[in-house]
Design a protein around this motif. Structure first.
Motif, short mmCIF file in Angstrom:
data_model
loop_
_atom_site.label_atom_id
_atom_site.label_comp_id
_atom_site.label_asym_id
_atom_site.label_seq_id
_atom_site.Cartn_x
_atom_site.Cartn_y
_atom_site.Cartn_z
N GLU A 241 0.82 -1.21 0.00
CA GLU A 241 0.00 0.00 0.00
C GLU A 241 0.86 1.26 0.00
OE1 GLU A 241 -3.44 0.41 -0.06
OE2 GLU A 241 -3.47 -1.71 -0.60
N ALA B 220 -8.94 -2.14 9.74
CA ALA B 220 -9.52 -1.16 8.82
C ALA B 220 -10.03 0.06 9.58
CB ALA B 220 -10.65 -1.80 8.02
N LYS C 127 -8.41 3.95 9.34
CA LYS C 127 -9.33 5.02 8.93
C LYS C 127 -9.16 6.24 9.83
CE LYS C 127 -14.18 5.85 7.74
NZ LYS C 127 -15.54 5.27 7.66
N ARG D 255 -7.40 3.40 3.80
CA ARG D 255 -8.32 2.31 3.44
C ARG D 255 -7.57 1.27 2.63
NH1 ARG D 255 -11.36 0.51 -0.73
NH2 ARG D 255 -13.33 -0.52 -0.22
N ILE D 256 -7.80 0.00 2.95
CA ILE D 256 -7.17 -1.10 2.22
C ILE D 256 -8.27 -2.01 1.67
CG2 ILE D 256 -5.73 -3.16 2.41
CD1 ILE D 256 -4.03 -1.72 4.44
N ASP D 257 -8.18 -2.31 0.39
CA ASP D 257 -9.09 -3.26 -0.24
C ASP D 257 -8.47 -4.65 -0.10
OD1 ASP D 257 -10.77 -4.77 -1.75
OD2 ASP D 257 -10.26 -3.83 -3.68
N ALA E 234 -9.49 -7.48 -0.79
CA ALA E 234 -9.71 -8.38 -1.92
C ALA E 234 -8.53 -8.39 -2.88
CB ALA E 234 -10.99 -7.99 -2.66
N LYS E 235 -7.67 -7.37 -2.82
CA LYS E 235 -6.46 -7.36 -3.65
C LYS E 235 -5.45 -8.41 -3.18
CE LYS E 235 -5.09 -3.11 -3.16
NZ LYS E 235 -4.34 -1.84 -3.35
#
Length: 280
Positions: free
Chosen positions: A115, A155, A159, A168-170, A172-173
């Motif tokens: 990230e 998360a 934030k 923010r981290i997705d 699903a990546k």
């Protein structure tokens, strides 16, 4: 049962030496092994001397493998407030996770590095005394239900306390998520980047021929006695580059001689006389 005698027998007949582990900790775990396997003290000694499969299972039972993704989520922003400036300035850097357990902390760290745009610069190494933990780290497959709350907690933390602007981290990546099968599978681009080896911090030479910019060893040394802790700190000090940093667990701290060899900032320790944190 004379646990000191048992640990001597274990040391003489196997590759494992737990003689310098905390007395109370090792005694509790061996008592549990005896109870769980329905053994007498004599049977435990006999199996230790002649049953390699049993010994491997015993090591799994008496070593501590409690871990989670982003364990202690509120600490990660603090780590990277201190680590990021030094790592960002480097063309490449080496990170060692000593006592990596199932690898959840390894992958947590790699997610943050990615990230921050630092993962391509990183060479990641991980070791553990347990063959089973090494295999699990290499596989990168975990229970989704067990880790979902920890991911949600992390998360929420970033934030409120972004890591260098990342708020923010997705996830699903980074994971293939199958809720029905309760599986969280680390994606290959992370899993194949880390080099994982079995290694005994107490007895064995380093399995890697390089030094490190950062060493993570969280919640491992609290189970060692003072003499063994000093031995491990000596290894870490030797393996760190002059500006290297060491990350310990919440309840771990340096004492004695090695307290003078590192400068402390929160849970991050830097080699003394070589590096001053930008954040004081």
């Amino acid at each position: 049962m004379d646990f000191k005698h048992y640990l001597h027998v274990l040391k003489e007949n196997t590759p494992y030496d737990f003689s310098n582990y905390s007395d109370n900790s090792i005694k509790r775990r061996l008592q549990k092994v005896i109870a769980d396997n329905g053994l007498t003290a004599d049977q435990l000694l006999e199996k230790t001397q002649c049953d390699k499969v049993f010994v491997e299972g015993l090591v799994e039972q008496i070593t501590v493998n409690t871990t989670e993704l982003f364990r202690d989520p509120e600490l990660w922003p603090a780590y990277y407030d201190k680590l990021y400036p030094a790592l960002k300035a480097k063309k490449s850097f080496n990170i060692w996770h000593a006592g990596c357990s199932t690898g959840m902390e390894v992958y947590s760290n790699m997610i943050i590095l990615n990230e921050l745009g630092l993962l391509d610069k990183a060479r990641i190494y991980a070791t553990d005394i347990s063959n089973n933990m090494v295999r699990q780290c290499q596989k990168g497959s975990y229970r989704y239900a067990f880790n979902k709350q920890q991911l949600d907690n992390f998360a929420a933390v970033i934030k409120k306390a972004p890591i260098n602007g990342v708020s923010r981290i997705d996830f699903a990546k980074y994971f293939d998520i199958d809720e029905q099968e309760d599986r969280l599978q680390v994606k290959d681009f992370l899993r194949k980047k880390v080099q994982v080896k079995r290694h005994d911090l107490v007895k064995e030479q380093m399995p890697f021929y390089n030094k490190f910019d950062v060493i993570f060893c969280r919640n491992v040394l609290i189970y060692f006695n003072a003499a063994l802790q000093s031995k491990v700190y000596q290894v870490f000090h030797k393996q760190l580059f002059p500006k290297g940093m060491m990350i310990l667990g919440n309840h771990e701290s340096l004492t004695g001689f090695y307290k003078t060899k590192f400068s402390k900032n929160g849970a991050v320790y830097a080699k003394s006389n070589a590096f001053q944190f930008q954040y004081q």
